[in-house]
Write a protein that holds these residues in place. Structure first.
Motif, PDB file in Angstrom:
ATOM      1  N   VAL A  46       2.215  14.365 -21.203  1.00  0.00           N
ATOM      2  CA  VAL A  46       1.374  14.357 -20.811  1.00  0.00           C
ATOM      3  C   VAL A  46       0.948  15.461 -19.571  1.00  0.00           C
ATOM      4  N   LEU A  47       1.900  15.765 -19.610  1.00  0.00           N
ATOM      5  CA  LEU A  47       1.960  17.105 -18.511  1.00  0.00           C
ATOM      6  C   LEU A  47       1.010  18.352 -19.767  1.00  0.00           C
ATOM      7  N   ILE A  48       0.990  18.724 -20.731  1.00  0.00           N
ATOM      8  CA  ILE A  48       0.645  19.335 -22.009  1.00  0.00           C
ATOM      9  C   ILE A  48      -0.650  19.576 -22.030  1.00  0.00           C
ATOM     10  N   ALA A  49      -0.974  17.937 -21.691  1.00  0.00           N
ATOM     11  CA  ALA A  49      -2.708  17.409 -21.788  1.00  0.00           C
ATOM     12  C   ALA A  49      -3.725  18.693 -20.125  1.00  0.00           C
ATOM     13  N   ALA A  50      -2.755  17.288 -19.692  1.00  0.00           N
ATOM     14  CA  ALA A  50      -3.671  17.089 -18.144  1.00  0.00           C
ATOM     15  C   ALA A  50      -3.732  18.672 -17.470  1.00  0.00           C
ATOM     16  N   LEU A  51      -2.726  19.609 -17.879  1.00  0.00           N
ATOM     17  CA  LEU A  51      -2.535  20.941 -17.491  1.00  0.00           C
ATOM     18  C   LEU A  51      -3.679  21.878 -18.534  1.00  0.00           C
ATOM     19  N   ARG A  52      -3.751  21.419 -19.026  1.00  0.00           N
ATOM     20  CA  ARG A  52      -4.235  22.644 -20.155  1.00  0.00           C
ATOM     21  C   ARG A  52      -5.863  23.305 -19.696  1.00  0.00           C
ATOM     22  N   TYR A  53      -6.603  24.116 -20.416  1.00  0.00           N
ATOM     23  CA  TYR A  53      -8.240  24.710 -19.580  1.00  0.00           C
ATOM     24  C   TYR A  53      -8.542  25.221 -20.343  1.00  0.00           C
ATOM     25  N   ASN A  54      -9.566  24.390 -20.818  1.00  0.00           N
ATOM     26  CA  ASN A  54     -10.647  24.704 -22.693  1.00  0.00           C
ATOM     27  C   ASN A  54      -9.687  24.789 -23.122  1.00  0.00           C
ATOM     28  N   ASP A  99      -7.635  13.103  -7.706  1.00  0.00           N
ATOM     29  CA  ASP A  99      -8.212  14.791  -7.555  1.00  0.00           C
ATOM     30  C   ASP A  99      -8.412  15.004  -6.654  1.00  0.00           C
ATOM     31  N   ILE A 100      -7.622  15.463  -5.232  1.00  0.00           N
ATOM     32  CA  ILE A 100      -7.796  15.522  -3.989  1.00  0.00           C
ATOM     33  C   ILE A 100      -7.758  17.147  -3.981  1.00  0.00           C
ATOM     34  N   PHE A 101      -7.290  18.297  -5.211  1.00  0.00           N
ATOM     35  CA  PHE A 101      -7.819  18.875  -5.308  1.00  0.00           C
ATOM     36  C   PHE A 101      -8.815  19.640  -6.343  1.00  0.00           C
ATOM     37  N   ASN A 102      -9.463  18.806  -7.027  1.00  0.00           N
ATOM     38  CA  ASN A 102     -10.525  18.737  -6.893  1.00  0.00           C
ATOM     39  C   ASN A 102     -10.852  20.050  -8.566  1.00  0.00           C
ATOM     40  N   ASN A 103      -9.489  19.653  -9.263  1.00  0.00           N
ATOM     41  CA  ASN A 103      -8.853  20.675 -10.676  1.00  0.00           C
ATOM     42  C   ASN A 103      -8.910  20.350 -12.086  1.00  0.00           C
ATOM     43  N   SER A 104      -9.320  18.687 -11.852  1.00  0.00           N
ATOM     44  CA  SER A 104      -9.327  17.716 -13.161  1.00  0.00           C
ATOM     45  C   SER A 104      -7.771  17.387 -14.362  1.00  0.00           C
ATOM     46  N   ILE A 105      -7.232  17.372 -13.306  1.00  0.00           N
ATOM     47  CA  ILE A 105      -5.504  17.633 -13.885  1.00  0.00           C
ATOM     48  C   ILE A 105      -5.689  16.303 -13.617  1.00  0.00           C
ATOM     49  N   PRO A 106      -6.027  15.683 -12.602  1.00  0.00           N
ATOM     50  CA  PRO A 106      -5.274  13.449 -12.761  1.00  0.00           C
ATOM     51  C   PRO A 106      -6.056  13.294 -13.832  1.00  0.00           C
ATOM     52  N   ASN A 379      -8.690  21.285 -34.573  1.00  0.00           N
ATOM     53  CA  ASN A 379      -9.855  21.154 -33.001  1.00  0.00           C
ATOM     54  C   ASN A 379      -9.151  21.623 -32.179  1.00  0.00           C
ATOM     55  N   GLY A 380      -9.384  23.093 -32.119  1.00  0.00           N
ATOM     56  CA  GLY A 380      -8.938  24.403 -31.312  1.00  0.00           C
ATOM     57  C   GLY A 380      -7.834  24.092 -30.114  1.00  0.00           C
ATOM     58  N   VAL A 381      -6.557  24.468 -30.443  1.00  0.00           N
ATOM     59  CA  VAL A 381      -6.276  23.446 -30.128  1.00  0.00           C
ATOM     60  C   VAL A 381      -5.169  24.703 -29.336  1.00  0.00           C
ATOM     61  N   PHE A 382      -5.111  26.125 -30.319  1.00  0.00           N
ATOM     62  CA  PHE A 382      -4.895  27.658 -30.215  1.00  0.00           C
ATOM     63  C   PHE A 382      -5.857  28.815 -29.466  1.00  0.00           C
ATOM     64  N   PRO A 383      -5.443  29.334 -28.837  1.00  0.00           N
ATOM     65  CA  PRO A 383      -4.344  29.891 -27.692  1.00  0.00           C
ATOM     66  C   PRO A 383      -4.142  28.433 -27.102  1.00  0.00           C
ATOM     67  N   TYR A 384      -3.066  28.364 -25.790  1.00  0.00           N
ATOM     68  CA  TYR A 384      -2.895  27.397 -24.742  1.00  0.00           C
ATOM     69  C   TYR A 384      -3.172  27.831 -23.858  1.00  0.00           C
ATOM     70  N   GLN A 385      -4.321  27.514 -22.668  1.00  0.00           N
ATOM     71  CA  GLN A 385      -3.829  27.455 -21.706  1.00  0.00           C
ATOM     72  C   GLN A 385      -4.416  27.060 -20.545  1.00  0.00           C
ATOM     73  N   THR A 386      -3.862  27.152 -19.712  1.00  0.00           N
ATOM     74  CA  THR A 386      -3.636  25.640 -18.635  1.00  0.00           C
ATOM     75  C   THR A 386      -4.056  26.104 -17.098  1.00  0.00           C
ATOM     76  N   ILE A 387      -4.739  25.206 -16.640  1.00  0.00           N
ATOM     77  CA  ILE A 387      -5.860  25.658 -15.514  1.00  0.00           C
ATOM     78  C   ILE A 387      -5.484  25.803 -14.216  1.00  0.00           C
ATOM     79  N   LEU A 388      -3.762  26.101 -14.084  1.00  0.00           N
ATOM     80  CA  LEU A 388      -3.285  26.656 -13.180  1.00  0.00           C
ATOM     81  C   LEU A 388      -3.782  28.384 -13.120  1.00  0.00           C
ATOM     82  N   LEU A 389      -4.232  28.652 -14.207  1.00  0.00           N
ATOM     83  CA  LEU A 389      -3.885  30.244 -14.507  1.00  0.00           C
ATOM     84  C   LEU A 389      -5.623  31.109 -14.354  1.00  0.00           C
TER      85      LEU A 389
END
Length: 390
Positions: A46-54, A99-106, A379-389
């Motif tokens: 779940v974390l990998i899916a939640a923290l991803r970006y693009n 989503d209190i921080f408006n970052n789409s993670i939740p 499915n375009g899952v490489f490379p992994y990027q995180t919304i935290l960065l």
């Protein structure tokens, strides 16, 4: 590439380790300990899916949809947005309110929790009959990363997968109810109502023979079937946006469908000794062939194969539960010279055991993962990027 592969590998390894502990200690632990172990299985995915970006071909579309849904939130939108798929919109609302921080993670966490939760619950139902760690390994190697792109459909696929218990237990009303629920996440799931019909006369040799003959003949029959489906769609207007003749017929899907069917068919006789009801797993998995072929004529309909292929997560681990008696049927060897017969029998004894099959299964799925995701970047899952960065 190396970072992404390592990240996915560590995540999957954590999930599998917790699965091993869970299965070994399930009957010894209280509900709290088992609950924590299940959390350890599900949370990394779940974390990998939640923290991803693009990450995922359709990530941008879902991010955009999330913003639109939260901007125009209303009861009316719940039943009109995304072609009347209200439970997807409801799941978006739930994630959006968190989503209190408006970052789409939740939001993406809620999507993934629904998907992974139903998959694990479906596997857990068979925990006394299959290896849970092996089932989770197969899931991670095949369908988990698909959910990072086809978010809505994979939630529906997971519910249909979980709903399989109601086919086995012959509970048509419950099966219908949960299939409708799956359809409220992605409307393609409504088609899976017919899946219950594959349970018809499951132990009939005659019906099974006819069924598999039709599967073998499907390359010939698929064009007439397309014409019939086209006629129905033109009358009803349902799914008309997908009605599109594709000029090229590709059979590349056979490269990853056939090996699984071969592995299962080799062991079919012994698997059915465990429970004759498992015949339906073979019927379901063989349906991938005509569905994929139909996708050559109707745009994106091959995605329906996900609803069928997902059941390998249950079927393949059954192989390790069969009785390896190491007896080769003489009727296959009787016409061969005695020395050849003995050689075949000795080879069969060496190869037909749980350890060898475990190596074959694990090797195949690692190979599948490397080709499908590392090389082809499905499915375009490489490379992994995180919304935290971001």
């Amino acid at each position: 590439m190396f970072f992404t592969g390592t990240l996915y590998g560590i995540t999957f390894l954590i999930t599998i380790i917790f699965s091993i502990i869970y299965q070994r200690k399930d009957n010894e632990n209280n509900k709290l300990i088992n609950g924590l172990l299940i959390l350890g299985i599900i949370l990394p995915l779940v974390l990998i899916a939640a923290l991803r970006y693009n990450v995922g071909i359709d990530y941008g579309e879902y991010y955009k949809a999330y913003k639109i849904i939260m901007e125009k939130k209303s009861i009316k939108l719940l039943f009109t947005y995304y072609s009347r798929e209200p439970l997807f919109v409801l799941a978006t609302y739930i994630g959006g309110f968190l989503d209190i921080f408006n970052n789409s993670i939740p939001v993406f966490a809620v999507y993934s929790l629904i998907f992974v939760g139903f998959i694990f619950s479906g596997i857990k139902y068979f925990k006394d009959k299959i290896s849970v760690p092996l089932a989770m390994f197969i899931f991670c190697m095949t369908y988990y990363l698909v959910s990072l792109s086809l978010v809505r459909q994979m939630m529906a696929v997971a519910i249909v997968f979980w709903n399989f218990r109601n086919i086995l237990d012959k509970k048509p009303i419950k099966y219908l109810i949960f299939t409708v629920i799956a359809g409220m996440f992605h409307k393609t799931a409504y088609i899976m109502i017919f899946l219950y019909l594959l349970n018809y006369k499951i132990n009939s040799r005659k019906i099974n023979k006819i069924y598999y003959i039709l599967i073998v003949l499907s390359p010939i029959l698929i064009y007439p079937a397309y014409k019939i489906i086209k006629f129905i769609i033109n009358i009803t207007g349902i799914y008309s946006e997908y009605l599109e003749l594709v000029p090229e017929i590709s059979l590349t899907f056979l490269l990853y469908v056939i090996p699984i069917l071969v592995i299962l068919t080799i062991n079919k006789k012994e698997i059915l000794k465990l429970d004759s009801r498992y015949e339906i797993l073979f019927r379901i998995l063989y349906m991938q062939i005509p569905i994929q072929l139909l996708g050559c004529f109707i745009s994106t309909i091959d995605r329906l194969a996900l609803y069928f292929g997902i059941f390998q997560i249950i079927a393949i681990p059954l192989i390790l539960k069969i009785n390896f008696n190491n007896k080769l049927d003489n009727k296959y060897l009787s016409k061969l010279p005695v020395k050849v017969q003995n050689c075949c029998k000795n080879l069969y004894v060496k190869l037909n055991n749980e350890k060898i099959w475990k190596i074959i299964i694990i090797s195949w799925y690692i190979f599948y993962f490397v080709v499908m995701y590392l090389i082809l970047n499905s499915n375009g899952v490489f490379p992994y990027q995180t919304i935290l960065l971001k």
